[in-house]
Every structure is written in C-alpha cells, then in structure tokens.
Design a protein around this motif. Structure first.
Motif, PDB file in Angstrom:
ATOM      1  N   CYS B  10     -14.050  -1.194  28.719  1.00  0.00           N
ATOM      2  CA  CYS B  10     -14.739  -1.563  27.487  1.00  0.00           C
ATOM      3  C   CYS B  10     -13.997  -0.986  26.297  1.00  0.00           C
ATOM      4  O   CYS B  10     -14.375  -1.182  25.153  1.00  0.00           O
ATOM      5  N   ARG B  11     -12.958  -0.196  26.598  1.00  0.00           N
ATOM      6  CA  ARG B  11     -12.278   0.505  25.494  1.00  0.00           C
ATOM      7  C   ARG B  11     -11.756  -0.485  24.481  1.00  0.00           C
ATOM      8  O   ARG B  11     -11.634  -0.202  23.324  1.00  0.00           O
ATOM      9  N   CYS B  14     -15.225  -3.795  20.680  1.00  0.00           N
ATOM     10  CA  CYS B  14     -15.642  -3.195  19.403  1.00  0.00           C
ATOM     11  C   CYS B  14     -16.515  -1.985  19.651  1.00  0.00           C
ATOM     12  O   CYS B  14     -17.527  -2.070  20.335  1.00  0.00           O
ATOM     13  N   HIS B  15     -16.085  -0.838  19.136  1.00  0.00           N
ATOM     14  CA  HIS B  15     -16.952   0.353  19.208  1.00  0.00           C
ATOM     15  C   HIS B  15     -16.504   1.346  18.145  1.00  0.00           C
ATOM     16  O   HIS B  15     -15.485   1.163  17.472  1.00  0.00           O
ATOM     17  N   ARG B  16     -17.317   2.439  17.990  1.00  0.00           N
ATOM     18  CA  ARG B  16     -17.019   3.447  16.959  1.00  0.00           C
ATOM     19  C   ARG B  16     -15.971   4.415  17.501  1.00  0.00           C
ATOM     20  O   ARG B  16     -16.115   4.929  18.602  1.00  0.00           O
ATOM     21  N   HIS B  17     -14.924   4.667  16.722  1.00  0.00           N
ATOM     22  CA  HIS B  17     -13.885   5.642  17.088  1.00  0.00           C
ATOM     23  C   HIS B  17     -14.122   6.870  16.216  1.00  0.00           C
ATOM     24  O   HIS B  17     -14.236   6.742  14.985  1.00  0.00           O
ATOM     25  N   CYS B  43     -14.438   1.671  12.853  1.00  0.00           N
ATOM     26  CA  CYS B  43     -14.812   0.658  13.850  1.00  0.00           C
ATOM     27  C   CYS B  43     -13.563  -0.120  14.238  1.00  0.00           C
ATOM     28  O   CYS B  43     -12.771  -0.503  13.370  1.00  0.00           O
ATOM     29  N   CYS B  47     -14.087  -8.632  19.587  1.00  0.00           N
ATOM     30  CA  CYS B  47     -15.445  -9.212  19.568  1.00  0.00           C
ATOM     31  C   CYS B  47     -15.420 -10.545  20.307  1.00  0.00           C
ATOM     32  O   CYS B  47     -15.521 -11.607  19.682  1.00  0.00           O
ATOM     33  N   LEU B  55     -24.802  -6.541  22.318  1.00  0.00           N
ATOM     34  CA  LEU B  55     -24.590  -5.356  21.464  1.00  0.00           C
ATOM     35  C   LEU B  55     -25.219  -5.597  20.090  1.00  0.00           C
ATOM     36  O   LEU B  55     -25.497  -6.734  19.728  1.00  0.00           O
ATOM     37  N   CYS B  79     -15.154  -6.479  14.000  1.00  0.00           N
ATOM     38  CA  CYS B  79     -15.868  -5.243  14.356  1.00  0.00           C
ATOM     39  C   CYS B  79     -16.109  -4.436  13.090  1.00  0.00           C
ATOM     40  O   CYS B  79     -15.149  -4.017  12.433  1.00  0.00           O
ATOM     41  N   GLU B 110     -22.698   3.648  13.583  1.00  0.00           N
ATOM     42  CA  GLU B 110     -22.668   2.606  14.632  1.00  0.00           C
ATOM     43  C   GLU B 110     -21.797   1.438  14.172  1.00  0.00           C
ATOM     44  O   GLU B 110     -21.638   1.201  12.983  1.00  0.00           O
ATOM     45  N   CYS B 111     -21.234   0.740  15.202  1.00  0.00           N
ATOM     46  CA  CYS B 111     -20.406  -0.439  14.896  1.00  0.00           C
ATOM     47  C   CYS B 111     -20.979  -1.646  15.630  1.00  0.00           C
ATOM     48  O   CYS B 111     -21.709  -1.505  16.619  1.00  0.00           O
TER      49      CYS B 111
END
Lengths: 232, 113
Positions: B10-11, B14-17, B43, B47, B55, B79, B110-111
C-alpha cells in the motif's frame, strides 16, 4: 545556500522579516505559557480549535505580544512623608507592531509584588497618566498628560490590570512607535502606626518588586476568517 | 461487488508521509521558545479507481478516477490533505518582546484522494 534561501521563505511565510537574534531570553510570561500549553494540549487531543479566539482573555486575536517596560524610576530618594512613594516612567517600544490587523486588547499589568497574608499591608492608590512623547522624554521628569486611571488597591497586592485599548487605538493612528506612561503610587499609611513604618516598608518593597508589562492582542483578517461557520 | 483491495504494497497508494522540522536544525532554537519544531507532513501516493471507493476520498475523486479509466487523457484523482491542524509558536523578537502566534492549517493530519 539553498537552505538559507528556503529559510528566508519560511520566515516570510511566518510574517517575520528576518530570524530574531535576541541577546537574552525574557522569562515567558505565565499568561502566554498557559495559552500556549492549552493550545498544544488541544492539538495533541485532535480537538478542533478556533485559533482566532483567545478564550483565556475573552477576545478574538491570533497574535499576542507581551512588551516589557523599558522605563525608569523618577524618585529614588526616600519617599516623602505624605507624597507618592513611587513615581515611575513606563516606556513600551511598540515598533514591532507592524502588521495590519485589528487591535483587540491592550492590557497594562502592574505586578505590585507577591501576595502575602502574614500581615495586611496598607492600601495603595495607583495613578496612571499618558505622557505625550513629543520632546518630554529626554527630560528627567516627563510631564504627565491626561490621567488614564486612578485605582485604589487594598493590600495584600498582586497584579493589577488596566485596559489601554483606547490609548493604543489613538497611538495606532498617530504612527508613533512607542508609548510612554507616568505612574504614581501612594501608600495610605495606617493612621495609628505613628511613624508610618508600614508605609516605608511598602514603598521599599514596591520599589524593589514593581514589574510592568503590556499585553497587546491583534487579529489579522487575512489569517482569521470572520468567525467561520463550521465547515460543511 | 466488493472492490478487490489492490495487491502489492500500500506504500505506493495515497497516504500521509510524516516529516518533522526541528528548529534546532534551522538554528531557530535561539529565538523560538516553543515548540521544538513542527510536523511538515505531506500527502503523496497513487489514487487508482479502487481507492476512491473506500478511503476518505471525495465523490469527485470517484468520478474523476472513473473518467480516467474511460479516457486516460482525464488525469487521475490526486492525493491531497483532508484534515489539517494549526500550530502555535512562542518566540522572542528582536525587541525582547515575547510573542505567541497561531498559524492555521499548518499540519497535515490526514490525506485522501
């Protein structure tokens, strides 16, 4: 070089012309520390908060500044028997207040020394005057202008607050960069104590422990939308 | 029908870094009283269509991802931050004044797509 450039950008973003380089740290005023810690705790808890309202002071604002007094005592000789026991010229350098924004609070705090209950001290009367800046500040005895406040403070003492919003509103418009006030404190002796020993003790203690500061709160409309409705 | 969760790590999605800026690294600890730094999270990530259906993504992202699947000329959904929080800075300026300043929307919590 790159980091220098980016630092400049970050400072600009934070509304700072350049990185301050203070020679020595002032003690953090308890009122600011308390507000900061409450904000940090709320942020850590994920609570949404309105940063443009200072609930501890009950005013809107997103920028709080505490100005230390750079003034000087006018009477250093022994207080006269029935004259004021303390005369001080208070001087606040307000040149840092540049940003556009609405002044929402200007509170002068006179800390008359620790509260103590081991013996009740005589009542003191605090008189506060504006000192017109033009031409009198150089003289050893700035001439007091309009009286701002006359307040009787029963012992035991502690911090006394004065609302100077009206004074600063005028000052803001005049383009002046500093604010001068003339402070006089009279200790009402205990009629039965004969030589007024209590008054002398009070005067000495006030000369040693009086601490003045000015808290100014401004609200920058660009950073604070009019108390925004909850986002849909 | 349940959308299969994309295989692989999942890396890339789209996610928060998380990124912490220490004021000491900037040399700002000499005038910033508190905090010690702040979270400059960001972010980033893909996507794909499948992500836009669960999500915390917007309906708009779903539509854009659908259109991208139909016509690749339509760019993918992007993202972006979906929850931000403020920071407060307590510092001393050059005139020995102690300043407490609040900055809105400074930290990405959050993203989403």
């Amino acid at each position: 070089q790159t980091s220098r450039f980016q630092e400049y950008d970050l400072l600009q973003f934070l509304d700072l012309e350049r990185a301050p380089s203070p020679h020595r740290f002032q003690p953090v005023p308890p009122v600011l520390r308390k507000i900061f810690q409450a904000r940090e705790a709320a942020a850590a808890g994920g609570a949404s908060q309105d940063l443009c309202y200072v609930k501890e002071l009950g005013v809107r604002g997103n920028l709080l500044r505490l100005f230390p007094d750079h003034g000087f005592f006018l009477n250093t000789q022994e207080p006269s028997r029935d004259g004021p026991c303390l005369q001080k010229f208070l001087y606040f350098n307000l040149s840092a207040v540049k940003e556009k924004g609405k002044l929402t609070m200007a509170r002068l705090t006179l800390d008359l020394g620790p509260r103590s209950y081991y013996h009740l001290r005589p009542e003191v009367v605090v008189s506060l005057f504006v000192v017109e800046e033009r031409g009198v500040w150089g003289r050893p005895h700035p001439k007091p202008g309009r009286m701002l406040a006359l307040q009787s403070v029963p012992g035991p003492q502690g911090p006394v607050h004065f609302n100077l919003q009206g004074v600063l509103k005028d000052w803001n418009g005049s383009g002046r960069k500093n604010l001068g006030l003339y402070l006089e404190i009279l200790a009402k002796g205990d009629r039965y104590s004969g030589v007024n020993v209590q008054v002398e003790n009070t005067c000495d203690r006030l000369m040693r422990s009086l601490h003045a500061s000015l808290l100014v709160v401004t609200l920058n409309p660009e950073h604070c939308h009019p108390s925004s409705r909850k986002r849909r | 029908a349940a959308i299969p969760v994309p295989k692989g790590s999942c890396r890339s999605l789209c996610h928060r870094h998380q990124l912490f800026i220490s004021f000491r690294d900037l040399g700002w600890h000499k005038w910033v009283i508190a905090p010690k730094g702040f979270m400059a999270n960001y972010c980033h990530g893909d996507c794909p269509f499948s992500m836009t259906t669960y999500l915390n993504s917007s309906n708009y992202a779903f539509m854009q991802a659908l259109m991208h699947a139909v016509d690749p000329n339509v760019p993918k959904a992007v993202c972006i931050p979906t929850k931000l929080s403020p920071i407060s800075m307590l510092y001393q300026d050059n005139d020995e004044n102690v300043v407490l300043r609040h900055y809105e929307d400074m930290v990405v919590d959050e993203c989403g797509c």
